[in-house]
Design a protein around this motif. Structure first.
Motif, PDB file in Angstrom:
ATOM      1  N   TYR A 176       0.818  -1.202   0.000  1.00 60.98           N
ATOM      2  CA  TYR A 176       0.000   0.000   0.000  1.00 60.98           C
ATOM      3  C   TYR A 176       0.859   1.262   0.000  1.00 60.98           C
ATOM      4  O   TYR A 176       0.680   2.139  -0.804  1.00 60.98           O
ATOM      5  CB  TYR A 176      -0.933   0.014   1.214  1.00 60.98           C
ATOM      6  N   SER A 196       3.433   1.272  -3.142  1.00 62.37           N
ATOM      7  CA  SER A 196       2.854   0.771  -4.394  1.00 62.37           C
ATOM      8  C   SER A 196       3.608  -0.414  -4.973  1.00 62.37           C
ATOM      9  O   SER A 196       3.627  -0.624  -6.177  1.00 62.37           O
ATOM     10  CB  SER A 196       2.795   1.894  -5.443  1.00 62.37           C
ATOM     11  N   PHE A 236      -6.555 -10.138 -12.451  1.00 57.53           N
ATOM     12  CA  PHE A 236      -6.244  -8.718 -12.318  1.00 57.53           C
ATOM     13  C   PHE A 236      -5.917  -8.096 -13.659  1.00 57.53           C
ATOM     14  O   PHE A 236      -5.506  -8.779 -14.596  1.00 57.53           O
ATOM     15  CB  PHE A 236      -5.057  -8.524 -11.357  1.00 57.53           C
ATOM     16  N   CYS A 247      -4.446  -4.002 -15.311  1.00 55.90           N
ATOM     17  CA  CYS A 247      -3.809  -2.732 -14.967  1.00 55.90           C
ATOM     18  C   CYS A 247      -4.790  -1.584 -15.190  1.00 55.90           C
ATOM     19  O   CYS A 247      -5.726  -1.688 -15.973  1.00 55.90           O
ATOM     20  CB  CYS A 247      -2.556  -2.517 -15.794  1.00 55.90           C
ATOM     21  N   LEU A 248      -4.538  -0.487 -14.493  1.00 57.78           N
ATOM     22  CA  LEU A 248      -5.403   0.681 -14.619  1.00 57.78           C
ATOM     23  C   LEU A 248      -5.345   1.316 -16.002  1.00 57.78           C
ATOM     24  O   LEU A 248      -6.331   1.843 -16.484  1.00 57.78           O
ATOM     25  CB  LEU A 248      -5.030   1.735 -13.571  1.00 57.78           C
ATOM     26  N   ASP A 297      -1.643  -2.492 -19.244  1.00 59.57           N
ATOM     27  CA  ASP A 297      -2.350  -3.772 -19.292  1.00 59.57           C
ATOM     28  C   ASP A 297      -1.829  -4.651 -20.419  1.00 59.57           C
ATOM     29  O   ASP A 297      -1.789  -5.870 -20.280  1.00 59.57           O
ATOM     30  CB  ASP A 297      -3.862  -3.547 -19.437  1.00 59.57           C
ATOM     31  N   THR A 313      -0.468  -0.289 -11.571  1.00 56.79           N
ATOM     32  CA  THR A 313      -1.327  -0.654 -10.459  1.00 56.79           C
ATOM     33  C   THR A 313      -2.304  -1.706 -10.942  1.00 56.79           C
ATOM     34  O   THR A 313      -2.956  -1.525 -11.973  1.00 56.79           O
ATOM     35  CB  THR A 313      -2.116   0.578  -9.948  1.00 56.79           C
ATOM     36  N   LEU A 314      -2.383  -2.808 -10.219  1.00 60.34           N
ATOM     37  CA  LEU A 314      -3.302  -3.886 -10.583  1.00 60.34           C
ATOM     38  C   LEU A 314      -4.625  -3.711  -9.866  1.00 60.34           C
ATOM     39  O   LEU A 314      -4.677  -3.353  -8.688  1.00 60.34           O
ATOM     40  CB  LEU A 314      -2.711  -5.246 -10.210  1.00 60.34           C
ATOM     41  N   ILE A 315      -5.709  -3.978 -10.593  1.00 64.75           N
ATOM     42  CA  ILE A 315      -7.047  -3.953 -10.021  1.00 64.75           C
ATOM     43  C   ILE A 315      -7.762  -5.234 -10.447  1.00 64.75           C
ATOM     44  O   ILE A 315      -7.383  -5.855 -11.441  1.00 64.75           O
ATOM     45  CB  ILE A 315      -7.848  -2.711 -10.480  1.00 64.75           C
ATOM     46  N   PRO A 316      -8.775  -5.661  -9.702  1.00 64.54           N
ATOM     47  CA  PRO A 316      -9.524  -6.854 -10.128  1.00 64.54           C
ATOM     48  C   PRO A 316     -10.133  -6.658 -11.516  1.00 64.54           C
ATOM     49  O   PRO A 316     -10.588  -5.568 -11.851  1.00 64.54           O
ATOM     50  CB  PRO A 316     -10.617  -6.997  -9.065  1.00 64.54           C
ATOM     51  N   ARG A 317     -10.120  -7.723 -12.325  1.00 64.79           N
ATOM     52  CA  ARG A 317     -10.744  -7.651 -13.657  1.00 64.79           C
ATOM     53  C   ARG A 317     -12.236  -7.442 -13.503  1.00 64.79           C
ATOM     54  O   ARG A 317     -12.869  -8.007 -12.622  1.00 64.79           O
ATOM     55  CB  ARG A 317     -10.510  -8.944 -14.431  1.00 64.79           C
TER      56      ARG A 317
END
Length: 115
Positions: free
Chosen positions: A7, A10, A74, A76-77, A82, A110-114
């Motif tokens: 966190y 990053s 996951f 990417c933003l 991505d 930054t990875l986010i859930p798909r």
């Protein structure tokens, strides 16, 4: 296998990725530990390798398979990052862990859930 998502800086890390480590030579060849009888194969948040079952010798390929399953959830933003992430996932599936790590070393995202 444990994944730690950072966190403050990053950065994220893979820890305890040694589940399938060699346990030492046996009659001139290396042996692997076996999955314990309580090993859970069917989990809702990760797909396990078909050969990863209780009582079966652990293999690094099983860990890599599970890692791919988790990370495939996951994205990417940004679209440009991505594309690099998708290439890293393909490398993990085809070439293994070291190529994936090399690809990720160059990835600033930054990875986010798909969705």
């Amino acid at each position: 296998m444990n994944l730690v998502f950072g966190y403050s800086d990053s950065r994220s890390a893979i820890i305890d990725f040694d589940f399938a480590q060699f346990v030492g030579p046996s009659a001139g060849s290396f042996t692997y530990p076996e999955y314990p009888e309580c090993y859970q194969h069917n989990l809702p948040d990760v797909e396990r390798h078909a050969d990863a079952e209780a009582g079966v010798p652990m293999k690094l390929a099983h860990d890599v398979y599970a890692l791919h399953s988790v990370y495939s959830r996951f994205q990417c933003l940004t679209d440009s990052a991505d594309k690099s992430w998708t290439q890293a996932l393909r490398a993990l599936k085809r070439s293994g862990l070291q190529v994936f790590i090399d690809c990720c070393n160059d990835l600033d995202a930054t990875l986010i859930p798909r969705l």
